[in-house]
Each structure stands twice: as structure tokens, then as C-alpha cells.
Design a protein around this motif. Structure first.
Motif, PDB file in Angstrom:
ATOM      1  N   ILE A   6       0.873  -1.185   0.000  1.00 33.64           N
ATOM      2  CA  ILE A   6       0.000   0.000   0.000  1.00 33.64           C
ATOM      3  C   ILE A   6       0.902   1.225   0.000  1.00 33.64           C
ATOM      4  O   ILE A   6       1.861   1.289   0.772  1.00 33.64           O
ATOM      5  CB  ILE A   6      -0.874   0.049   1.284  1.00 33.64           C
ATOM      6  CG1 ILE A   6      -1.634  -1.263   1.518  1.00 33.64           C
ATOM      7  CG2 ILE A   6      -1.821   1.254   1.241  1.00 33.64           C
ATOM      8  CD1 ILE A   6      -2.738  -1.547   0.569  1.00 33.64           C
ATOM      9  N   ARG A   7       0.605   2.155  -0.858  1.00 32.38           N
ATOM     10  CA  ARG A   7       1.372   3.404  -0.864  1.00 32.38           C
ATOM     11  C   ARG A   7       0.415   4.576  -1.053  1.00 32.38           C
ATOM     12  O   ARG A   7      -0.730   4.408  -1.487  1.00 32.38           O
ATOM     13  CB  ARG A   7       2.431   3.393  -1.975  1.00 32.38           C
ATOM     14  CG  ARG A   7       1.880   3.272  -3.375  1.00 32.38           C
ATOM     15  CD  ARG A   7       2.903   3.691  -4.414  1.00 32.38           C
ATOM     16  NE  ARG A   7       2.484   3.423  -5.783  1.00 32.38           N
ATOM     17  CZ  ARG A   7       1.616   4.150  -6.470  1.00 32.38           C
ATOM     18  NH1 ARG A   7       1.022   5.192  -5.906  1.00 32.38           N
ATOM     19  NH2 ARG A   7       1.317   3.843  -7.715  1.00 32.38           N
ATOM     20  N   SER A   8       0.912   5.783  -0.732  1.00 32.15           N
ATOM     21  CA  SER A   8       0.106   6.981  -0.981  1.00 32.15           C
ATOM     22  C   SER A   8      -0.045   7.167  -2.483  1.00 32.15           C
ATOM     23  O   SER A   8       0.803   6.739  -3.266  1.00 32.15           O
ATOM     24  CB  SER A   8       0.789   8.217  -0.407  1.00 32.15           C
ATOM     25  OG  SER A   8       0.792   8.141   0.983  1.00 32.15           O
ATOM     26  N   GLU A   9      -1.094   7.849  -2.837  1.00 33.98           N
ATOM     27  CA  GLU A   9      -1.356   8.128  -4.254  1.00 33.98           C
ATOM     28  C   GLU A   9      -0.302   9.087  -4.817  1.00 33.98           C
ATOM     29  O   GLU A   9       0.235   9.930  -4.098  1.00 33.98           O
ATOM     30  CB  GLU A   9      -2.751   8.741  -4.296  1.00 33.98           C
ATOM     31  CG  GLU A   9      -2.970   9.716  -5.338  1.00 33.98           C
ATOM     32  CD  GLU A   9      -3.632  10.981  -4.845  1.00 33.98           C
ATOM     33  OE1 GLU A   9      -4.224  11.604  -5.716  1.00 33.98           O
ATOM     34  OE2 GLU A   9      -3.547  11.363  -3.676  1.00 33.98           O
ATOM     35  N   TYR A  59      -5.061   6.109  -1.179  1.00 37.74           N
ATOM     36  CA  TYR A  59      -4.007   5.096  -1.124  1.00 37.74           C
ATOM     37  C   TYR A  59      -4.215   4.118  -2.272  1.00 37.74           C
ATOM     38  O   TYR A  59      -5.355   3.817  -2.658  1.00 37.74           O
ATOM     39  CB  TYR A  59      -4.044   4.329   0.196  1.00 37.74           C
ATOM     40  CG  TYR A  59      -3.528   5.134   1.353  1.00 37.74           C
ATOM     41  CD1 TYR A  59      -2.160   5.305   1.543  1.00 37.74           C
ATOM     42  CD2 TYR A  59      -4.403   5.742   2.242  1.00 37.74           C
ATOM     43  CE1 TYR A  59      -1.672   6.063   2.584  1.00 37.74           C
ATOM     44  CE2 TYR A  59      -3.927   6.503   3.297  1.00 37.74           C
ATOM     45  CZ  TYR A  59      -2.558   6.654   3.462  1.00 37.74           C
ATOM     46  OH  TYR A  59      -2.081   7.418   4.492  1.00 37.74           O
ATOM     47  N   GLU A 114      -5.668   0.985   6.497  1.00 38.75           N
ATOM     48  CA  GLU A 114      -4.727   2.088   6.283  1.00 38.75           C
ATOM     49  C   GLU A 114      -5.464   3.431   6.270  1.00 38.75           C
ATOM     50  O   GLU A 114      -5.010   4.413   6.876  1.00 38.75           O
ATOM     51  CB  GLU A 114      -3.998   1.872   4.945  1.00 38.75           C
ATOM     52  CG  GLU A 114      -2.852   2.816   4.690  1.00 38.75           C
ATOM     53  CD  GLU A 114      -1.683   2.637   5.664  1.00 38.75           C
ATOM     54  OE1 GLU A 114      -1.468   1.519   6.147  1.00 38.75           O
ATOM     55  OE2 GLU A 114      -1.007   3.650   5.933  1.00 38.75           O
ATOM     56  N   LYS A 118      -5.115   6.641   8.787  1.00 36.07           N
ATOM     57  CA  LYS A 118      -4.794   7.969   8.259  1.00 36.07           C
ATOM     58  C   LYS A 118      -5.845   9.007   8.694  1.00 36.07           C
ATOM     59  O   LYS A 118      -5.505  10.131   9.071  1.00 36.07           O
ATOM     60  CB  LYS A 118      -4.727   7.903   6.728  1.00 36.07           C
ATOM     61  CG  LYS A 118      -4.565   9.230   6.045  1.00 36.07           C
ATOM     62  CD  LYS A 118      -3.202   9.818   6.267  1.00 36.07           C
ATOM     63  CE  LYS A 118      -3.052  11.136   5.513  1.00 36.07           C
ATOM     64  NZ  LYS A 118      -1.748  11.755   5.760  1.00 36.07           N
TER      65      LYS A 118
END
Ligand SMILES: CC(C)(COP(=O)(O)OP(=O)(O)OC[C@H]1O[C@@H](n2cnc3c(N)ncnc32)[C@H](O)[C@@H]1OP(=O)(O)O)[C@@H](O)C(=O)NCCC(=O)NCCS
Length: 165
Positions: A6-9, A59, A114, A118
Motif C-alpha cells: 500500500i502506498r500513498s497516491e 491510497y 490504512e 490515516k
């Protein structure tokens, strides 16, 4: 879950987010999916149009080659610009989808946890969403603390109250 991250956009994810919005449209089993033209309908468009305004958070779930396979995003609305699942102007409305062939492997759970983390870190005390009563996603939402708070047309409005920890 070692096969996914999972990563930030990032800025280049916007087309994928639109595809995920399309995938998030509930179609009862056995029915044909609508054309992608549906994304131009004002009540659908508002989930992503002018993406990047204050409060927009997304995300992306990727495979190990950084190919996107799923996404979750939240957006604030207000009384003058409501959407399905809207509760109030301080409660971000959540949307999510995973590409069909990657569903049922825990990616949705990862994305949702996630985003809940956040939202808490960002100081929000609640999240909301709208879901069709027949969508199996309802079970995922209930497992992650969302409760039904009302019905809008044929869909449930659901809300999660975020504890402060
Ligand atoms: C909803 C969605 C994002 C969940 O992502 P996912 O990666 O499949 O979710 P997970 O593998 O983490 O599964 C989590 C839980 O969701 C439920 N669930 C979600 N989709 C399901 C399905 N198609 N069939 C059965 N259960 C489902 C199950 O309760 C599951 O938990 P369990 O395996 O412990 O019973 C994904 O199925 C999807 O993209 N669906 C189509 C788009 C959509 O409906 N978006 C939501 C609009 S409100």
C-alpha cells in the motif's frame, strides 16, 4: 499479503482512480456493467472531479512491480455539494475498489485499515460511505467498524466512529 503493498497516491494515479470509481459501481450479479460513460454523470463525477483539493486522500494497493491493483480514497463534501453516504462536512466520504482478479485476497482489508489509521491521524472523528445492501463489501465495512446509519434510496449510509488512540 507479501505480494502487495500500500502506498500513498501519486499524481500519475488519477486515471487508475477513475477506473476504480467505475469498478466501485455496484452491479447485481448477472447484470451487465454500465458503459464507462456513467462516470460523466454528475452524481458519480463528484467523487473524483478536480482531484487534489484540500482534504482529498488516496491510497493505492500495488503488486510488487508497482502495478496498481486497488485504491481507496476519501473526500469531504458539504450541504451544497453532497454525495451518496454524506453525513456532514467534517466526515470524509470513502470509496474503494480492487481489480476483479485481485479480490478476496485481503487487499481491501489492508486498504481500509490504512485509511482508517490515516483519518484518525488527520484528526477526523468519523468516516462514512454508501453501499448497496446486496454488495458483499458490506461485510468488510462491518468488520472494520462501520454501522448502518440510514438508507438513501436503495443504499445504506454507513459510518465509522474513529477512536482517538
Ligand atoms: C469491496 C472490495 C474493495 C473488497 O476488496 P477485497 O480485496 O476483495 O477484500 P478482502 O479480500 O480484504 O475481503 C474482505 C472482506 O470483504 C468481504 N467481501 C468483499 N468482497 C467480497 C466478495 N466479492 N465476496 C464475498 N465476500 C466479500 C468479505 O467479508 C471479506 O472478508 P472475509 O474473507 O474475512 O470474509 C472488492 O471486493 C471490490 O472491489 N468490490 C467491487 C467494488 C465495490 O463493491 N466497492 C465498494 C463499493 S461500496
Amino acid at each position: 499479503m507479501a505480494d502487495y503493498k500500500i502506498r500513498s497516491e501519486k499524481e500519475q494515479d488519477i486515471d487508475f482512480l477513475w477506473e476504480m470509481l467505475y469498478q466501485a459501481i455496484y452491479v447485481p450479479e448477472g447484470e451487465a456493467r454500465p458503459s464507462r460513460e456513467i462516470l460523466n454523470q454528475p452524481n458519480i463525477l463528484k467523487y473524483l472531479c478536480n482531484w487534489g483539493r484540500q482534504g482529498d486522500i488516496a491510497y493505492i494497493a500495488t503488486d510488487l512491480s508497482d502495478n496498481p491493483v486497488g485504491a481507496i480514497w476519501t473526500r469531504l463534501f458539504d450541504e451544497a455539494n453532497k454525495t451518496y453516504g454524506y453525513i456532514d462536512k467534517n466526515t470524509p466520504v470513502l470509496s474503494m475498489a480492487v481489480l476483479p482478479k485481485h479480490r478476496g485476497q485481503g487487499i481491501g482489508t489492508l486498504l481500509l485499515n490504512e485509511m482508517i489509521r490515516k483519518a484518525k491521524d488527520s484528526g477526523f472523528i468519523s468516516l462514512s460511505l454508501s453501499v448497496d445492501p446486496n454488495n458483499p463489501a458490506l461485510r468488510l465495512y462491518e468488520k472494520c467498524g462501520f454501522v448502518k446509519v440510514g438508507i438513501d434510496g436503495t443504499s445504506w449510509d454507513m459510518m465509522a466512529t474513529l477512536d482517538k488512540k
